[in-house]
Every structure is written in C-alpha cells, then in structure tokens.
Design an enzyme around this catalytic site. Structure first.
Site, PDB file in Angstrom:
ATOM      1  N   ASP A 187       0.790  -1.374   0.058  1.00 12.92           N
ATOM      2  CA  ASP A 187       0.082  -0.076  -0.125  1.00 12.92           C
ATOM      3  C   ASP A 187       0.912   1.038   0.115  1.00 12.92           C
ATOM      4  O   ASP A 187       2.048   1.144   0.456  1.00 12.92           O
ATOM      5  CB  ASP A 187      -0.895   0.016   1.288  1.00 12.92           C
TER       6      ASP A 187
HETATM    7  N1  URA Z   1      -1.234  -5.916   3.921  1.00 15.84           N
HETATM    8  C1  URA Z   1      -1.811  -4.492   3.794  1.00 15.84           C
HETATM    9  O1  URA Z   1      -2.716  -4.535   4.326  1.00 15.84           O
HETATM   10  N2  URA Z   1      -1.073  -3.660   3.066  1.00 15.84           N
HETATM   11  C2  URA Z   1       0.015  -3.814   2.531  1.00 15.84           C
HETATM   12  O2  URA Z   1       0.683  -2.981   1.923  1.00 15.84           O
HETATM   13  C3  URA Z   1       0.545  -5.229   2.327  1.00 15.84           C
HETATM   14  C4  URA Z   1      -0.184  -6.278   3.078  1.00 15.84           C
END
Ligand code: URA
Length: 299
Positions: free
Chosen positions: A107
C-alpha cells in the site's frame, strides 16, 4: 532465447544512448567488437559472448535486473501513476532502462521490502497463489493483541468479503501501555508482559520509523485515548488486497503502521533506509530461485 542482436540495440538496452546517437557513435569508430573496430551499427553480435568495448570501456551485457527496495511511505507500487509518485521514481535511469516492475504491491502508506525486476517468470512464481510464498510484516496495532488473536490468526480469519485466510503466524513483539494502565495492572496483581515497554519508550521507538511521521495523528489519538499499542510480527502465505489491515479489522483492531520485513527467503536489508535500494546479490537471487524450486517440490 535469441542469442544474436544488433550492436546498437544491445548498447541501447543498456542505456548507453538513443538508437540514433549510438548509430552515429559506432560510425565514428567508438566501438570495437572482439578487438576489431566496427562501423556497422546493425552488426549482429552475441551480447553474452562477444567482447564489446565503447570508447575503451568494456560493456558487460545483461538483460535482467533484480532490485531490493526499502519502500518508503508515500509512493505507490506501480510503474506509472497520474497522481502519485511511483516506486520506479526511486530508481536511477540506468536501472529504469530495463523496465523493472514491482513484484506485488505494498500500500502507499506501507514501508519495507519490495522487490523489483523485469524477470516476469520469477515474479510470477513468487506471486503465484499456488506457491504460498510467505511474507512477513511488522505492524503497530492500536489495542492489545493477545493470545485470542494469535489463535484466531492461526486457524484463519474471516475477512469483510467472507474470505477465510490461510493460517497465519502472529507474534507479539512488544506492547506499550499508558502508565495508568500499567499501574492498574500492578494494583490488580497483573505482571507487565516481559516484552512490555513504557509509553515513552514506545514513542521514542516509533519516532525512529519515518513513516510514523505521516501517521502520527492516528497513533497519537490511540495513545491519548489511553489505548495500549501492540508491536507485532505477522507471517502470511498469500497476498489479498490490504490483507494485513483487513485481518486486524476482522478482530476489531486498527493497523497504524505497517512494514514488510521479509519475503520468502529474503529479509529486508535493514541497512537500507526507506527510499534506498540495492541490486540483489547472486546468492540472494539463487536463494529466491531455489526457494521457489523447494516450494514446487513440496506440492
Ligand atoms: N497488507 C496490507 O494491508 N497492506 C500492505 O501493503 C501489505 C499487506
């Protein structure tokens, strides 16, 4: 794989200039192939076997790149984006000419280990849902993460869309409790957990993670509301959208900060600061490849 290619294409692929610029350079006599000065930019060469020198510099050909990036918060895991900065912008031009892409996504606000490569096969193998390559994350979670959560995660968590996750290994690393709670625990005869640290220590520790600067209000709010903060490690064997955050939401807790610390056999090189990168070593690449083979053999 085709073993022969045009001389100007080989140099262009490596980022030594535009095709027209390179054609001119070759015609001017700047290039030798196996010790012989050549003037034909379209000459067919074997880029791995022939010895090419450009203005006296030996050109070593390669067509793949493997990069470990310590992704900082604020960058999207994409090759292009109209609104946001992409992780590709963190790499220099001489790597970008190879058109690497991120192996999976983190993310925008997640930090940590992100591999980038132009090796589609390796990327596919690492991401294939059938291979269950484990990914390890560390997260700061608002609230107390306890043995119930560990047990729930170990059997599988039902996400908001009804999907039940594969078993995941959740480990408590440390917990910060507001002083008042620590005192209340003491009064009630509850021993602080061995790994507990005080709120001040927690805040000092949190300050050492740059991404928390951006998230400061959310964890500050939790602290001010008198909630404990849990610093956890979670290993999952799949990669659903926002998986870690949604797993904690499913048990009523909010992830305030998330970083990936490992993927398959590779830990994040902690000497890389957020935003820094390096190419994988031969040994790391070999470990990734043979790890993949081991996984295949066990199926
Ligand atoms: N899980 C998440 O919620 N975000 C990420 O960036 C990676 C795994």
């Amino acid at each position: 794989m085709k073993s022969k290619m045009r001389l100007d294409k080989m140099l262009g692929n490596l980022g030594y200039g535009t095709r027209s610029g390179l054609k001119a350079l070759v015609r001017q006599g700047a290039v030798t192939v196996n010790g012989v000065r050549v003037k034909d930019p379209g000459m067919q060469i074997d880029p791995h076997a022939d010895e090419v020198m450009l203005e006296g510099e030996r050109i070593v050909y390669r067509d793949t790149v493997y990069v470990m990036l310590h992704k900082p918060a604020g960058f999207v895991s994409a090759t292009e984006d109209n609104r946001d900065h992409t992780v590709l912008e963190l790499l220099p031009e001489d790597l970008r000419v190879f058109s690497p892409f991120p192996v999976g996504r983190l993310d925008k606000d997640t930090e940590g280990l992100l591999l980038l490569t132009n090796d589609g096969k390796l990327s596919h193998d690492l991401l294939s849902p059938r291979k269950h390559v484990p990914k390890t994350y560390q997260a700061l979670v608002a609230g107390h993460v306890g043995s119930e959560d560990i047990a729930t995660f170990a059997t599988g968590v039902t996400l908001d869309d009804g999907y039940v996750t594969l078993p995941a290994a959740l480990r408590m690393l440390a917990e910060a409790k507001p002083e008042a709670n620590l005192e209340a625990d003491g009064a009630a005869g509850i021993e602080p957990e061995a790994s507990s640290f005080t709120l001040e220590e927690a805040i000092a520790r949190l300050d050492s993670f740059p991404a928390l600067g951006a998230n400061r209000t959310s964890w500050r709010e939790a602290v001010d509301a008198g909630e404990p903060l849990s610093w956890i490690e979670l290993t999952i064997a799949e990669g659903k959208y926002h998986q870690v955050k949604r797993m904690f939401e499913a048990v009523g807790k909010k992830v305030l900060y998330l970083r990936r610390s490992g993927m398959g056999p590779l830990p994040l090189d902690e000497t890389l600061a957020p935003g820094e990168w390096r190419e994988l070593t031969e040994d790391e690449l070999e470990r990734l490849r043979s790890y993949k083979k081991t996984e295949e053999q066990t199926q």
